[in-house]
Scaffold this motif. Structure first.
Motif, PDB file in Angstrom:
ATOM      1  N   UNK A  78       0.838  -1.202   0.000  1.00  0.00           N
ATOM      2  CA  UNK A  78       0.000   0.000   0.000  1.00  0.00           C
ATOM      3  C   UNK A  78       0.876   1.257   0.000  1.00  0.00           C
ATOM      4  N   UNK A  79       1.890   1.273   0.860  1.00  0.00           N
ATOM      5  CA  UNK A  79       2.804   2.410   0.927  1.00  0.00           C
ATOM      6  C   UNK A  79       3.586   2.617  -0.360  1.00  0.00           C
ATOM      7  N   UNK A  80       3.805   1.522  -1.106  1.00  0.00           N
ATOM      8  CA  UNK A  80       4.519   1.610  -2.386  1.00  0.00           C
ATOM      9  C   UNK A  80       3.617   2.094  -3.518  1.00  0.00           C
ATOM     10  N   UNK A  81       2.315   2.296  -3.236  1.00  0.00           N
ATOM     11  CA  UNK A  81       1.413   2.869  -4.226  1.00  0.00           C
ATOM     12  C   UNK A  81       0.573   1.881  -5.017  1.00  0.00           C
ATOM     13  N   UNK A  82       0.521   0.613  -4.591  1.00  0.00           N
ATOM     14  CA  UNK A  82      -0.324  -0.353  -5.307  1.00  0.00           C
ATOM     15  C   UNK A  82      -1.790  -0.080  -5.003  1.00  0.00           C
ATOM     16  N   UNK A  83      -2.624  -0.197  -6.033  1.00  0.00           N
ATOM     17  CA  UNK A  83      -4.058   0.027  -5.845  1.00  0.00           C
ATOM     18  C   UNK A  83      -4.784  -1.250  -5.457  1.00  0.00           C
ATOM     19  N   UNK A  84      -4.218  -2.407  -5.835  1.00  0.00           N
ATOM     20  CA  UNK A  84      -4.870  -3.693  -5.575  1.00  0.00           C
ATOM     21  C   UNK A  84      -3.826  -4.761  -5.288  1.00  0.00           C
ATOM     22  N   UNK A  85      -4.281  -5.825  -4.617  1.00  0.00           N
ATOM     23  CA  UNK A  85      -3.393  -6.948  -4.299  1.00  0.00           C
ATOM     24  C   UNK A  85      -4.131  -8.255  -4.502  1.00  0.00           C
ATOM     25  N   UNK A  86      -3.415  -9.215  -5.075  1.00  0.00           N
ATOM     26  CA  UNK A  86      -3.844 -10.606  -5.127  1.00  0.00           C
ATOM     27  C   UNK A  86      -2.942 -11.375  -4.171  1.00  0.00           C
ATOM     28  N   UNK A  87      -3.532 -12.213  -3.324  1.00  0.00           N
ATOM     29  CA  UNK A  87      -2.755 -13.055  -2.422  1.00  0.00           C
ATOM     30  C   UNK A  87      -2.993 -14.496  -2.866  1.00  0.00           C
ATOM     31  N   UNK A  88      -1.930 -15.191  -3.206  1.00  0.00           N
ATOM     32  CA  UNK A  88      -2.046 -16.580  -3.656  1.00  0.00           C
ATOM     33  C   UNK A  88      -1.612 -17.488  -2.517  1.00  0.00           C
ATOM     34  N   UNK A  89      -2.503 -18.421  -2.160  1.00  0.00           N
ATOM     35  CA  UNK A  89      -2.249 -19.353  -1.060  1.00  0.00           C
ATOM     36  C   UNK A  89      -2.729 -20.749  -1.451  1.00  0.00           C
ATOM     37  N   UNK A  90      -2.314 -21.731  -0.674  1.00  0.00           N
ATOM     38  CA  UNK A  90      -2.821 -23.083  -0.867  1.00  0.00           C
ATOM     39  C   UNK A  90      -4.322 -23.107  -0.628  1.00  0.00           C
ATOM     40  N   UNK A  91      -4.996 -24.047  -1.268  1.00  0.00           N
ATOM     41  CA  UNK A  91      -6.451 -24.140  -1.183  1.00  0.00           C
ATOM     42  C   UNK A  91      -6.993 -24.174   0.235  1.00  0.00           C
ATOM     43  N   UNK A  92      -6.235 -24.764   1.151  1.00  0.00           N
ATOM     44  CA  UNK A  92      -6.691 -24.871   2.539  1.00  0.00           C
ATOM     45  C   UNK A  92      -6.572 -23.567   3.316  1.00  0.00           C
ATOM     46  N   UNK A  93      -5.948 -22.537   2.745  1.00  0.00           N
ATOM     47  CA  UNK A  93      -5.722 -21.281   3.468  1.00  0.00           C
ATOM     48  C   UNK A  93      -6.531 -20.107   2.901  1.00  0.00           C
ATOM     49  N   UNK A  94      -7.304 -20.336   1.847  1.00  0.00           N
ATOM     50  CA  UNK A  94      -8.014 -19.245   1.165  1.00  0.00           C
ATOM     51  C   UNK A  94      -8.951 -18.488   2.105  1.00  0.00           C
ATOM     52  N   UNK A  95      -9.820 -19.191   2.816  1.00  0.00           N
ATOM     53  CA  UNK A  95     -10.789 -18.521   3.692  1.00  0.00           C
ATOM     54  C   UNK A  95     -10.098 -17.675   4.748  1.00  0.00           C
ATOM     55  N   UNK A  96      -9.073 -18.228   5.382  1.00  0.00           N
ATOM     56  CA  UNK A  96      -8.346 -17.528   6.443  1.00  0.00           C
ATOM     57  C   UNK A  96      -7.715 -16.233   5.929  1.00  0.00           C
TER      58      UNK A  96
END
Length: 177
Positions: free
Chosen positions: A117-135
């Motif tokens: 956010x501080x670097x100026x990104x407007x959006x983020x995608x977080x890629x995780x293992x299937x078992x961690x998506x909800x968390x």
């Protein structure tokens, strides 16, 4: 005299101040698009992590992605220190080496998101293992507008691991440890 205790009264321990979240993150000019992030223990890095890293690259816009190994270390579940993990990952996954980040200030996913956010990104995608998506989805969106303020936050599954499968599909850090 007003600050004095009566004779025989026990002094109460000072209360620690409770850390409060800021009302809102500081305003930052959004000069960049979407950053795709993988944050994890990678302890130890395995051939199975390559599936995750490939999904991070595939989900990114113009290879704008980072891979951040966590700073956690303990004898049981996290035997490798971050510098060792980083060095091993650089050698194991040379196609992703330029996108790996070994930042002592990135202790949690929140640290990574605040920096993005501080670097100026407007959006983020977080890629995780299937078992961690909800968390990850719940936590990252819960703090949007408090610790950072992205236009969009997405949590993307790198797929589910089949613990009984042979080869890469069944590889896990737990098996390696």
């Amino acid at each position: 005299l007003s600050g004095m205790q009566p004779a025989g009264a026990q002094q109460q321990p000072a209360q620690e101040p409770v850390a409060k979240l800021p009302e809102a993150p500081p305003e930052v000019e959004k000069t960049k698009g979407t950053l795709t992030v993988a944050f994890g223990r990678f302890n130890p890095p395995t051939t199975g992590h390559e599936k995750l890293l490939n999904q991070v690259a595939k989900s990114s816009d113009e290879d704008d992605y980072i891979i951040v190994p966590s700073r956690s270390q303990d004898a049981k579940k996290n035997p490798l220190d971050t510098d060792t993990k980083y060095d091993v990952m650089q050698k194991m996954f040379p196609n992703h080496a330029d996108n790996m980040v070994n930042d002592p200030n990135s202790k949690t996913i929140f640290d990574v998101l605040k920096k993005a956010y501080g670097d100026g990104y407007s959006s983020v995608n977080i890629v995780v293992g299937g078992d961690r998506v909800k968390e990850f989805d719940k936590l990252s969106t819960e703090y949007n507008g408090k610790l950072y303020n992205f236009n969009s936050l997405k949590t993307i599954s790198a797929g589910d691991r089949d613990a009984d499968a042979e080869g890469v599909e069944g590889m896990s850090a737990s098996k390696m440890r």
